[in-house]
Design a protein around this motif. Structure first.
Motif, PDB file in Angstrom:
ATOM      1  N   SER A 194     -11.884  -4.620 -27.289  1.00  0.00           N
ATOM      2  CA  SER A 194     -12.629  -5.069 -26.114  1.00  0.00           C
ATOM      3  C   SER A 194     -12.260  -4.254 -24.880  1.00  0.00           C
ATOM      4  O   SER A 194     -13.120  -3.957 -24.045  1.00  0.00           O
ATOM      5  CB  SER A 194     -12.372  -6.559 -25.851  1.00  0.00           C
ATOM      6  N   GLY A 237     -14.918  -2.089 -22.849  1.00  0.00           N
ATOM      7  CA  GLY A 237     -15.126  -2.310 -21.414  1.00  0.00           C
ATOM      8  C   GLY A 237     -15.075  -1.009 -20.620  1.00  0.00           C
ATOM      9  O   GLY A 237     -15.852  -0.809 -19.680  1.00  0.00           O
ATOM     10  N   CYS A 288     -19.899  -7.094 -29.384  1.00  0.00           N
ATOM     11  CA  CYS A 288     -20.129  -6.564 -28.039  1.00  0.00           C
ATOM     12  C   CYS A 288     -20.655  -7.673 -27.148  1.00  0.00           C
ATOM     13  O   CYS A 288     -20.338  -8.833 -27.338  1.00  0.00           O
ATOM     14  CB  CYS A 288     -21.100  -5.382 -28.103  1.00  0.00           C
ATOM     15  N   ALA A 345     -12.655 -12.026 -25.976  1.00  0.00           N
ATOM     16  CA  ALA A 345     -13.209 -10.667 -25.981  1.00  0.00           C
ATOM     17  C   ALA A 345     -13.987 -10.408 -24.698  1.00  0.00           C
ATOM     18  O   ALA A 345     -13.825  -9.368 -24.055  1.00  0.00           O
ATOM     19  CB  ALA A 345     -14.112 -10.468 -27.198  1.00  0.00           C
ATOM     20  N   PHE A 352     -11.776  -9.843 -21.751  1.00  0.00           N
ATOM     21  CA  PHE A 352     -11.100  -8.541 -21.770  1.00  0.00           C
ATOM     22  C   PHE A 352     -12.059  -7.389 -21.495  1.00  0.00           C
ATOM     23  O   PHE A 352     -11.710  -6.477 -20.757  1.00  0.00           O
ATOM     24  CB  PHE A 352     -10.332  -8.330 -23.088  1.00  0.00           C
ATOM     25  N   TYR A 353     -13.286  -7.406 -22.053  1.00  0.00           N
ATOM     26  CA  TYR A 353     -14.143  -6.251 -21.767  1.00  0.00           C
ATOM     27  C   TYR A 353     -14.669  -6.271 -20.329  1.00  0.00           C
ATOM     28  O   TYR A 353     -14.876  -5.215 -19.743  1.00  0.00           O
ATOM     29  CB  TYR A 353     -15.214  -5.997 -22.834  1.00  0.00           C
ATOM     30  N   VAL A 354     -14.853  -7.461 -19.776  1.00  0.00           N
ATOM     31  CA  VAL A 354     -15.273  -7.502 -18.372  1.00  0.00           C
ATOM     32  C   VAL A 354     -14.127  -7.042 -17.464  1.00  0.00           C
ATOM     33  O   VAL A 354     -14.329  -6.212 -16.571  1.00  0.00           O
ATOM     34  CB  VAL A 354     -15.776  -8.913 -17.977  1.00  0.00           C
ATOM     35  N   SER A 401     -11.629  -5.116 -18.235  1.00  0.00           N
ATOM     36  CA  SER A 401     -11.451  -3.687 -18.453  1.00  0.00           C
ATOM     37  C   SER A 401     -12.529  -2.888 -17.722  1.00  0.00           C
ATOM     38  O   SER A 401     -12.250  -1.849 -17.102  1.00  0.00           O
ATOM     39  CB  SER A 401     -11.482  -3.421 -19.961  1.00  0.00           C
ATOM     40  N   GLY A 402     -13.749  -3.382 -17.752  1.00  0.00           N
ATOM     41  CA  GLY A 402     -14.850  -2.714 -17.058  1.00  0.00           C
ATOM     42  C   GLY A 402     -14.661  -2.721 -15.551  1.00  0.00           C
ATOM     43  O   GLY A 402     -14.885  -1.715 -14.876  1.00  0.00           O
ATOM     44  N   VAL A 403     -14.226  -3.856 -15.023  1.00  0.00           N
ATOM     45  CA  VAL A 403     -13.989  -3.964 -13.578  1.00  0.00           C
ATOM     46  C   VAL A 403     -12.896  -2.975 -13.154  1.00  0.00           C
ATOM     47  O   VAL A 403     -13.053  -2.236 -12.177  1.00  0.00           O
ATOM     48  CB  VAL A 403     -13.595  -5.414 -13.204  1.00  0.00           C
TER      49      VAL A 403
END
Lengths: 143, 141
Positions: free
Chosen positions: A88, A92, B100, B119, B122-124, B126-128
């Protein structure tokens, strides 16, 4: 045959929904992640709009069978694995760099020009590259 | 008349109905990365045709809309280093995490799946952080 038609119907709704909601516009996705800049809340409305019917569908699925299959996917695993978190985090990063995730990449493939194609092919290569990593850790391959 | 949040809500609802059709009809979870990944990896699965038709729908439906409603602006970067690295990260990451935005996000959160919620967090996050670093700290995006 019915399953195939339903898959096509679902795909059409998914692709149309991604386009109308603005998720093929990478500026909106990057804007959602940009909390220090011009923050764009659109993605939260998309998520909310999608989760409501899905929550009803999951509720219906309890104690019932699907129309054209033996049974529903087994109850969600609760196991939070290292793969789940590491994957993840990587996802991201890529999501932020381009503003595309797998669904919108397919939806924009037909009209997004060379850029979307480059992203899409790289994404497929990345998926294939992940296979040896997944083989080492068998848990995590279903969904 | 056109407003971003309203369009987001309507489009989001269509995505939710798409997931409902696949779940109630075929008993499958609508995850874009899972469908693409399975198509690449499981040559012998008898559901390959369904996966292909799903993707045909995702690909072609926007093309039917565009003549009437021009939403074709993607604002995508033209920097191929960014495109390739982003694609590789998204492809690897979603297969390693096994989902995803559609699988973990839409389908996972709506069934209160701990994995889906973790998940997504964590992906949000990580994206931020990636946007903060690449856009605000280093001025690359």
């Amino acid at each position: 045959m019915k399953r195939i038609l339903l898959a096509l119907t679902s795909g059409c709704l998914f692709g149309g929904g991604l386009l109308i909601s603005g998720m093929t516009d990478t500026a909106k996705v990057q804007g959602w992640l940009d909390i220090l800049g011009a923050w764009d809340p659109t993605l939260a409305f998309v998520m909310g709009g999608a989760i409501i019917p899905m929550a009803v569908a999951w509720r219906y699925s309890k104690n019932k069978a699907p129309l054209f299959a033996e049974n529903f996917p087994t109850p969600a695993s609760q196991k939070v694995s290292r793969d789940l978190i590491a994957g993840s985090v990587l996802f991201g990063m890529g999501w932020a760099i381009a503003g595309l995730c797998p669904g919108p990449a397919v939806a924009a493939l037909g009209f997004g020009g060379k850029g979307v194609s480059i992203f899409f092919v790289s994404m497929l290569i990345g998926m294939l590259a992940a296979k040896p990593i997944l083989k080492r850790n068998r848990y995590a391959l279903e969904v | 008349m056109y407003s971003d949040w309203f369009a987001g809500l309507i489009g989001g609802f269509m995505i939710g109905i798409a997931g409902t059709v696949l779940l109630i009809g075929n008993g499958r979870i609508m995850g874009a990365s899972g469908i693409l990944g399975s198509l690449l990896e499981r040559a012998n699965s008898n559901e390959q045709l369904e996966r292909i038709l799903f993707l045909v729908g995702v690909f072609s439906c926007p093309l039917l809309f565009l003549p009437f409603w021009d939403l074709s602006e993607t604002n995508l970067t033209t920097n191929w280093v960014q495109l390739v690295s982003a694609g590789l990260l998204v492809g690897m990451g979603t297969r390693i995490a096994n989902g995803c935005t559609s699988g973990h996000g839409v389908c996972g959160i709506s069934r209160f799946s701990v994995r889906g919620i973790v998940a997504t967090c964590f992906y949000v996050m990580s994206g931020v952080l990636t946007i903060i670093l690449l856009r605000h700290a280093w001025g690359l995006l």
